[in-house]
Write an enzyme that holds these catalytic residues in place. Structure first.
Site, PDB file in Angstrom:
ATOM      1  N   ASP A 145       0.826  -1.218   0.000  1.00 30.59           N
ATOM      2  CA  ASP A 145       0.000   0.000   0.000  1.00 30.59           C
ATOM      3  C   ASP A 145       0.855   1.261   0.000  1.00 30.59           C
ATOM      4  O   ASP A 145       0.342   2.365   0.178  1.00 30.59           O
ATOM      5  CB  ASP A 145      -0.929  -0.013   1.228  1.00 30.59           C
ATOM      6  CG  ASP A 145      -1.991   1.070   1.185  1.00 30.59           C
ATOM      7  OD1 ASP A 145      -2.565   1.305   0.108  1.00 30.59           O
ATOM      8  OD2 ASP A 145      -2.254   1.687   2.235  1.00 30.59           O
TER       9      ASP A 145
ATOM     10  N   SER B 279      -7.397   5.277   0.043  1.00 30.27           N
ATOM     11  CA  SER B 279      -7.647   3.909  -0.403  1.00 30.27           C
ATOM     12  C   SER B 279      -9.046   3.486   0.020  1.00 30.27           C
ATOM     13  O   SER B 279      -9.490   3.785   1.133  1.00 30.27           O
ATOM     14  CB  SER B 279      -6.625   2.952   0.203  1.00 30.27           C
ATOM     15  OG  SER B 279      -5.311   3.325  -0.153  1.00 30.27           O
TER      16      SER B 279
ATOM     17  N   GLN C 248      -5.929  -2.415  -6.125  1.00 28.35           N
ATOM     18  CA  GLN C 248      -6.474  -1.435  -5.197  1.00 28.35           C
ATOM     19  C   GLN C 248      -7.378  -0.462  -5.933  1.00 28.35           C
ATOM     20  O   GLN C 248      -7.140  -0.124  -7.099  1.00 28.35           O
ATOM     21  CB  GLN C 248      -5.373  -0.648  -4.489  1.00 28.35           C
ATOM     22  CG  GLN C 248      -5.923   0.329  -3.449  1.00 28.35           C
ATOM     23  CD  GLN C 248      -4.849   0.991  -2.604  1.00 28.35           C
ATOM     24  OE1 GLN C 248      -4.764   2.208  -2.575  1.00 28.35           O
ATOM     25  NE2 GLN C 248      -4.049   0.195  -1.903  1.00 28.35           N
TER      26      GLN C 248
END
Length: 265
Positions: A185, A203, A253
């Site tokens: 991430d 996110s 993502q």
């Protein structure tokens, strides 16, 4: 954006067991930002793994970021044992601060099996990491990085980079999978699409599939590829390859994609 000092990734992943299937991350960071998403995802995976037999490493995680967490407060993780089959175990994890859910995750674990091993696409050509200039991974602890030639050289941040954990992780596959989740991430695959109309922000959801064992105290290559932006959201995929070119993991993502003047959800 700087990197926190005085805390190691091993400390962040060392959770306290406070009750049956209930854990707490007590190591906190003094930062002016919300809790880093990769941290809460990695800790949630460690919490789930504490309830699974050691011979079943994780093979996938799917998480949703629901509220901004506080980097300076402990996080509690509640694990639900959905199923233990002959070779698979399924877990659900809820991460809480101040009694509110900030993140939830579904994690699946699989006993190792022998069988066909095929990789269709080679790893990107990025050159040996030790010959490349250093790169910054903002907010990450216990990681160093190298920056090869970029597929999107005008982007603000790299979308292809080597990274290696500098903390002592030992030989526990769960900790290495958690370190990979933490790293996954770090940067966005959507930075090449940023313009006056919008840029990647918070996110929304994140998934990782672990294909082969990975040691994060060795170099791994992340390659993040943008695919689409629509309806205020952007989506990208990524690969994590070992220094030998073997595909270790895949990720995807979705992020908010808005003008910076807009408030996030």
């Amino acid at each position: 954006m700087s990197t926190p000092e005085g805390v190691s990734l091993a400390e962040l992943l060392d959770l306290e067991k406070i009750d049956s299937d209930l854990f707490r991350g007590n190591t906190v960071l003094d930062e002016p930002f919300s809790l880093y998403g990769g941290q809460v995802a990695a800790q949630a995976l460690v919490a789930a793994g504490q309830t699974v037999d050691d011979d079943r490493p994780p093979h996938s995680v799917h998480g949703y970021f629901l509220r901004a967490g506080d980097a300076g407060r402990p996080t509690v993780f509640r694990v639900d044992r959905d199923r233990d089959g002959r070779s698979f175990s399924a877990r659900r994890v809820v991460a809480l601060q101040d009694g509110q859910v900030i993140f939830n995750m579904s994690a699946s674990f699989h006993a190792r099996e022998e069988g066909k091993d095929v990789q269709v696409s080679p790893a990107p050509d990025a050159g040996p990491p030790d010959a490349l200039p250093a790169a910054l991974l903002p907010r990450l602890v216990s990681f160093e990085a190298r920056e090869p030639a970029q597929p999107y050289p005008d982007a603000r941040w790299p979308t292809r980079f080597w990274a290696r954990c500098t903390a002592q992780l030992g030989d526990d596959p769960l900790l290495h999978a958690a370190a990979l989740t933490y790293l996954s991430d770090a940067l966005s695959g959507l930075v090449s699409l940023a313009d006056r109309e919008g840029s990647p922000m918070s996110s929304l959801d994140h998934a990782v599939w672990f294909h082969r064992p990975a040691r994060l105290d060795d170099w791994v290559l992340l390659d993040l590829v943008p695919h689409t932006v629509a309806g205020g959201r952007g989506w990208y995929t990524g690969t994590v390859s070992g220094s030998d070119g073997g595909l270790r993991a895949s990720l995807t993502q979705e992020q908010l994609f808005r003008r910076r003047t807009h408030a996030t959800e």
